[in-house]
Design a protein around this motif. Sequence first.
Motif: not given
Length: 153
Positions: A102-112, A134-140
């Motif tokens: 419940h962060s104020a500015h969010g969490t961004w998940y990038d499967a690429e 979290l898939e191998e190689g994904a970033t956030f």
Amino acid sequence: RTHQPASHAQAAAQRFAEQPAAPRARWRPPEWAKPALLHKPVLEMHTAGRTEPKAMAIARRPVTILGRNGQVSDIVIEEHSISRAHVAIINSSSATFLQDMHSAHGTWYDAEGRMLTVPQLGLRLNPDDPPVKLEEGATFRIGSSARVFRVTG
């Protein structure tokens, strides 16, 4: 003389608006959270201008919290757009998961797994959804920070 609302419905709406918001339930890790047994996750933090990422072993902990406040976070990142307890990295015996707290500015998940040090790249996680694997190689990314995080292993 005090102002009287025009109708009973307006009076109820005014009373509701004056009540403080209900406190949010304290976040608790899922029951299945445990130290990693079948994998050895390492959290990498990539920062613009640095050639090597900062690497932190997270396998021994069921949960690792990233945030701005050292009293509630395991890994402290001092940046204004990051909440005191921003995101949880949750281990199970065989996989690692990510959940926004419940962060104020969010969490961004990038499967690429893009490594561009660009804030808010990917899909914004909904804190009310179940943790994302979290898939191998994904970033956030967290908040509007340009740091890029990746869990390997």
